[in-house]
Design a protein around this motif. Structure first.
Motif, PDB file in Angstrom:
ATOM      1  N   MET A   1      18.118 -13.929  -5.544  1.00  0.00           N
ATOM      2  CA  MET A   1      17.843 -12.537  -5.682  1.00  0.00           C
ATOM      3  C   MET A   1      18.204 -11.785  -4.406  1.00  0.00           C
ATOM      4  SD  MET A   1      14.681 -12.231  -8.298  1.00  0.00           S
ATOM      5  CE  MET A   1      15.084 -10.532  -8.408  1.00  0.00           C
ATOM      6  N   ASP A   2      18.909 -12.439  -3.511  1.00  0.00           N
ATOM      7  CA  ASP A   2      19.342 -11.750  -2.298  1.00  0.00           C
ATOM      8  C   ASP A   2      20.237 -10.579  -2.658  1.00  0.00           C
ATOM      9  OD1 ASP A   2      17.999 -13.414  -0.556  1.00  0.00           O
ATOM     10  OD2 ASP A   2      19.642 -14.866  -0.465  1.00  0.00           O
ATOM     11  N   GLY A   3      20.034  -9.476  -1.951  1.00  0.00           N
ATOM     12  CA  GLY A   3      20.872  -8.312  -2.138  1.00  0.00           C
ATOM     13  C   GLY A   3      20.402  -7.362  -3.214  1.00  0.00           C
ATOM     14  N   ILE A   4      19.356  -7.734  -3.952  1.00  0.00           N
ATOM     15  CA  ILE A   4      18.837  -6.846  -4.980  1.00  0.00           C
ATOM     16  C   ILE A   4      17.640  -6.097  -4.398  1.00  0.00           C
ATOM     17  CG2 ILE A   4      17.765  -6.674  -7.249  1.00  0.00           C
ATOM     18  CD1 ILE A   4      19.286  -9.189  -8.039  1.00  0.00           C
ATOM     19  N   ALA A   5      17.775  -4.793  -4.307  1.00  0.00           N
ATOM     20  CA  ALA A   5      16.704  -3.975  -3.740  1.00  0.00           C
ATOM     21  C   ALA A   5      15.608  -3.764  -4.783  1.00  0.00           C
ATOM     22  CB  ALA A   5      17.263  -2.627  -3.289  1.00  0.00           C
ATOM     23  N   PRO A   6      14.352  -3.739  -4.338  1.00  0.00           N
ATOM     24  CA  PRO A   6      13.277  -3.457  -5.299  1.00  0.00           C
ATOM     25  C   PRO A   6      13.401  -2.033  -5.825  1.00  0.00           C
ATOM     26  CG  PRO A   6      12.420  -3.560  -3.048  1.00  0.00           C
ATOM     27  CD  PRO A   6      13.867  -3.944  -2.994  1.00  0.00           C
ATOM     28  N   VAL A   7      12.950  -1.839  -7.036  1.00  0.00           N
ATOM     29  CA  VAL A   7      12.960  -0.522  -7.647  1.00  0.00           C
ATOM     30  C   VAL A   7      11.721   0.220  -7.146  1.00  0.00           C
ATOM     31  CG1 VAL A   7      12.872   0.753  -9.815  1.00  0.00           C
ATOM     32  CG2 VAL A   7      14.163  -1.390  -9.672  1.00  0.00           C
ATOM     33  N   THR A   8      11.917   1.435  -6.679  1.00  0.00           N
ATOM     34  CA  THR A   8      10.800   2.220  -6.175  1.00  0.00           C
ATOM     35  C   THR A   8      10.660   3.515  -6.978  1.00  0.00           C
ATOM     36  OG1 THR A   8      12.160   3.339  -4.523  1.00  0.00           O
ATOM     37  CG2 THR A   8      11.047   1.301  -3.830  1.00  0.00           C
ATOM     38  N   ALA A   9       9.501   4.118  -6.835  1.00  0.00           N
ATOM     39  CA  ALA A   9       9.232   5.389  -7.495  1.00  0.00           C
ATOM     40  C   ALA A   9       8.315   6.211  -6.599  1.00  0.00           C
ATOM     41  CB  ALA A   9       8.571   5.170  -8.849  1.00  0.00           C
ATOM     42  N   GLU A  10       8.431   7.512  -6.712  1.00  0.00           N
ATOM     43  CA  GLU A  10       7.540   8.430  -5.997  1.00  0.00           C
ATOM     44  C   GLU A  10       6.334   8.703  -6.882  1.00  0.00           C
ATOM     45  OE1 GLU A  10       7.944  10.783  -3.160  1.00  0.00           O
ATOM     46  OE2 GLU A  10       9.523   9.500  -2.364  1.00  0.00           O
ATOM     47  N   ILE A  11       5.147   8.611  -6.303  1.00  0.00           N
ATOM     48  CA  ILE A  11       3.930   8.948  -7.043  1.00  0.00           C
ATOM     49  C   ILE A  11       3.034   9.813  -6.163  1.00  0.00           C
ATOM     50  CG2 ILE A  11       3.976   6.883  -8.486  1.00  0.00           C
ATOM     51  CD1 ILE A  11       1.661   5.781  -6.731  1.00  0.00           C
ATOM     52  N   ALA A  12       2.130  10.505  -6.814  1.00  0.00           N
ATOM     53  CA  ALA A  12       1.106  11.282  -6.122  1.00  0.00           C
ATOM     54  C   ALA A  12      -0.248  10.718  -6.527  1.00  0.00           C
ATOM     55  CB  ALA A  12       1.204  12.749  -6.501  1.00  0.00           C
ATOM     56  N   LEU A  13      -1.096  10.498  -5.549  1.00  0.00           N
ATOM     57  CA  LEU A  13      -2.456  10.034  -5.805  1.00  0.00           C
ATOM     58  C   LEU A  13      -3.426  10.902  -5.010  1.00  0.00           C
ATOM     59  CD1 LEU A  13      -2.009   6.160  -5.357  1.00  0.00           C
ATOM     60  CD2 LEU A  13      -2.158   7.421  -7.513  1.00  0.00           C
ATOM     61  N   ARG A  14      -4.583  11.142  -5.570  1.00  0.00           N
ATOM     62  CA  ARG A  14      -5.671  11.786  -4.832  1.00  0.00           C
ATOM     63  C   ARG A  14      -6.688  10.679  -4.575  1.00  0.00           C
ATOM     64  NH1 ARG A  14      -7.137  16.584  -3.351  1.00  0.00           N
ATOM     65  NH2 ARG A  14      -9.317  17.218  -3.200  1.00  0.00           N
ATOM     66  N   VAL A  15      -6.798  10.289  -3.316  1.00  0.00           N
ATOM     67  CA  VAL A  15      -7.646   9.158  -2.947  1.00  0.00           C
ATOM     68  C   VAL A  15      -8.756   9.650  -2.025  1.00  0.00           C
ATOM     69  CG1 VAL A  15      -7.725   6.857  -1.926  1.00  0.00           C
ATOM     70  CG2 VAL A  15      -5.666   7.600  -3.150  1.00  0.00           C
ATOM     71  N   ASN A  16      -9.979   9.452  -2.460  1.00  0.00           N
ATOM     72  CA  ASN A  16     -11.150   9.862  -1.680  1.00  0.00           C
ATOM     73  C   ASN A  16     -11.064  11.320  -1.243  1.00  0.00           C
ATOM     74  OD1 ASN A  16     -12.086   7.230  -1.974  1.00  0.00           O
ATOM     75  ND2 ASN A  16     -11.111   6.559  -0.084  1.00  0.00           N
ATOM     76  N   GLY A  17     -10.523  12.149  -2.135  1.00  0.00           N
ATOM     77  CA  GLY A  17     -10.439  13.582  -1.884  1.00  0.00           C
ATOM     78  C   GLY A  17      -9.199  14.044  -1.149  1.00  0.00           C
ATOM     79  N   ALA A  18      -8.343  13.125  -0.728  1.00  0.00           N
ATOM     80  CA  ALA A  18      -7.122  13.498  -0.005  1.00  0.00           C
ATOM     81  C   ALA A  18      -5.893  13.221  -0.867  1.00  0.00           C
ATOM     82  CB  ALA A  18      -7.014  12.713   1.307  1.00  0.00           C
ATOM     83  N   ASP A  19      -4.948  14.158  -0.841  1.00  0.00           N
ATOM     84  CA  ASP A  19      -3.714  14.009  -1.609  1.00  0.00           C
ATOM     85  C   ASP A  19      -2.690  13.191  -0.830  1.00  0.00           C
ATOM     86  OD1 ASP A  19      -4.555  15.530  -3.838  1.00  0.00           O
ATOM     87  OD2 ASP A  19      -4.144  17.384  -2.743  1.00  0.00           O
TER      88      ASP A  19
END
Length: 174
Positions: A1-19
């Motif tokens: 699996m060398d050379g295969i980049a992991p798939v990423t995504a942008e997410i938004a979370l509100r954690v303990n009151g902070a965005d």
């Protein structure tokens, strides 16, 4: 699996009151995201299979085993970890009850136990029955010791502080 980049995504979370806006590997659990990207290490990685409850958090107000939840599936979610329970130096009544009743020994499971108990109290207030409820159609439920034990059964404690955990939750209920 060398050379295969992991798939990423942008997410938004509100954690303990902070965005937070995060770029996550689409395979990352909420537990790993909270611990590794946000530095919130109160939730513990016990079994990584959803069997011990050490990773329990509140996800949109409901208790969840964060090791089983993919972060990418919870874009926009509101999360409370043990770090968000209480207010700074002012402990939540449940945290104080755990101290007063010696409801922890080594402390490893304590964050998950407290988050689970908070979620369980919300479920009981909403009238949700458990397997120990005598009347599944009742609009309210009394949190007896049997009810508390049943509702907390997904959180393991290797030190066997169960009677003290039940006593701590019982104190908050009353």
């Amino acid at each position: 699996m060398d050379g295969i980049a992991p798939v990423t995504a942008e997410i938004a979370l509100r954690v303990n009151g902070a965005d937070h806006r995060l770029t996550v590997d689409t395979r990352a659990s909420l537990l790993d995201t909270l611990r590794e990207q946000l530095g919130l290490t109160g939730s513990k990685k016990g079994c990584d299979h959803g069997q011990c409850g050490a990773c329990t958090i509140l996800l949109d107000g409901r208790r969840t085993n964060s090791c089983l939840a993919l972060a990418v599936a919870h874009d926009g979610a509101e999360i409370v970890t043990i770090e968000g329970v209480g207010d700074g130096d002012d402990l939540h009544t449940l945290q104080q009850a755990f101290i007063d009743h010696d409801a922890f020994q080594c402390g490893y499971c304590t964050p998950g136990q407290i988050c689970s108990a908070l979620g369980m109290l919300g479920e009981a207030l909403a009238g949700w029955p458990s397997a120990a409820s005598p009347d599944l159609a009742a609009e309210t439920c009394e949190l007896t010791d049997d009810e508390i034990r049943d509702r907390m059964s997904g959180n393991l404690c290797r030190c066997a502080a169960y009677p003290n955990i039940v006593a701590a939750v019982r104190e908050v209920v009353r």
